[in-house]
Design a protein around this motif. Sequence first.
Motif, mmCIF file in Angstrom:
data_model
loop_
_atom_site.group_PDB
_atom_site.id
_atom_site.type_symbol
_atom_site.label_atom_id
_atom_site.label_comp_id
_atom_site.label_asym_id
_atom_site.label_seq_id
_atom_site.Cartn_x
_atom_site.Cartn_y
_atom_site.Cartn_z
ATOM 1 N N ILE A 37 0.968 -1.159 0.000
ATOM 2 C CA ILE A 37 0.023 0.141 0.081
ATOM 3 C C ILE A 37 0.928 1.030 -0.080
ATOM 4 O O ILE A 37 0.573 2.243 -0.844
ATOM 5 N N THR A 38 1.890 1.307 0.881
ATOM 6 C CA THR A 38 2.747 2.471 0.752
ATOM 7 C C THR A 38 4.249 2.153 1.300
ATOM 8 O O THR A 38 4.392 1.136 1.983
ATOM 9 N N ASP A 39 5.179 3.112 0.929
ATOM 10 C CA ASP A 39 6.732 2.923 1.269
ATOM 11 C C ASP A 39 6.942 3.625 2.622
ATOM 12 O O ASP A 39 7.836 3.842 3.331
ATOM 13 N N ASP A 40 5.915 4.701 2.746
ATOM 14 C CA ASP A 40 6.075 5.391 4.164
ATOM 15 C C ASP A 40 5.828 4.716 5.374
ATOM 16 O O ASP A 40 4.650 4.242 5.756
ATOM 17 N N THR A 45 2.818 1.920 9.403
ATOM 18 C CA THR A 45 2.578 1.688 11.072
ATOM 19 C C THR A 45 1.197 2.121 11.387
ATOM 20 O O THR A 45 0.649 1.440 12.066
ATOM 21 N N ARG A 46 0.909 3.335 10.896
ATOM 22 C CA ARG A 46 -0.488 3.787 11.401
ATOM 23 C C ARG A 46 -1.586 2.960 10.835
ATOM 24 O O ARG A 46 -2.605 2.717 11.473
ATOM 25 N N ILE A 119 5.156 1.495 20.068
ATOM 26 C CA ILE A 119 5.795 1.291 18.547
ATOM 27 C C ILE A 119 4.877 2.536 17.801
ATOM 28 O O ILE A 119 5.397 3.065 16.835
ATOM 29 N N MET A 120 3.548 2.829 18.035
ATOM 30 C CA MET A 120 2.774 3.550 17.478
ATOM 31 C C MET A 120 3.360 4.937 17.774
ATOM 32 O O MET A 120 3.595 5.905 16.995
ATOM 33 N N ALA A 121 3.984 5.358 19.085
ATOM 34 C CA ALA A 121 4.335 6.641 19.489
ATOM 35 C C ALA A 121 5.747 6.891 18.591
ATOM 36 O O ALA A 121 5.728 7.885 18.277
ATOM 37 N N MET A 122 6.594 5.733 18.664
ATOM 38 C CA MET A 122 8.079 5.715 17.918
ATOM 39 C C MET A 122 7.567 6.350 16.327
ATOM 40 O O MET A 122 8.464 7.011 15.992
ATOM 41 N N GLU A 125 6.556 9.793 15.882
ATOM 42 C CA GLU A 125 7.797 10.739 16.324
ATOM 43 C C GLU A 125 8.917 10.474 15.301
ATOM 44 O O GLU A 125 10.109 11.269 15.535
ATOM 45 N N GLY A 126 8.921 9.507 14.547
ATOM 46 C CA GLY A 126 9.960 9.152 13.678
ATOM 47 C C GLY A 126 11.113 8.600 14.103
ATOM 48 O O GLY A 126 12.388 8.496 13.451
#
Length: 163
Positions: A37-40, A45-46, A119-122, A125-126
């Motif tokens: 779906i995405t490389d981002d 992760t989201r 994991i979601m927070a990291m 924050e990148g």
Amino acid sequence: MILIDFIILWIHVFSAIFFVGGSFFIWLVVVPASFKITDDEKMRTRIVGLIGKQFALFTDITLAILIITGIYNATWYLDYDISNLFDTAYGQTLLVKIILVGVMIVVMYGNNIYHGKRIMAMAREGRFDEMRRLRRWSHFFSYVTLGLLAAITILAVALQFYL
Ligand code: HEM
């Protein structure tokens, strides 16, 4: 078997199909598809995190149903005598199944609560390097959960062979 036992066993089996099937679906379909779906990494992760969160709403309810209906099934399965849980081969098989369900619940919720939020927070924050390291552990515990689910269903089928 009286009708009420039949209906409750069906609810138990249907919940197991949903819970086990859905868990394998996330890992075998949703996660691999998310890479297409995405490389981002942040976006990916989201997406996976939100699908997991949505599924968790149902797993909480399904798991509660499995435990309540499982206890009901256990009453007739053990011939309304709790000592059969320890003194007979079929009872001991059920006991191992109950223990594995307990272990699976601790591993699954422990992993979700400890790793999921971090994991979601990291990702937000990148902090991708840290996130990848933590994700390896999270994946390991997810595979342990899937393995336990497979073992629980094998024991559920084994229960049939004593009837
Ligand atoms: C993740 C949780 C669980 C899953 C995935 C699960 C799965 C299943 C499945 C697929 C069956 C049908 C087996 C068959 O008819 O061949 C079954 C039956 C049964 N389960 Fe569970 N179960 C779970 C939790 C529990 C719990 C917590 C208990 C007891 C406290 C329990 C007790 C039973 C009993 C007594 C049967 C009836 C066995 C029979 O029909 O011969 N289960 N379970």
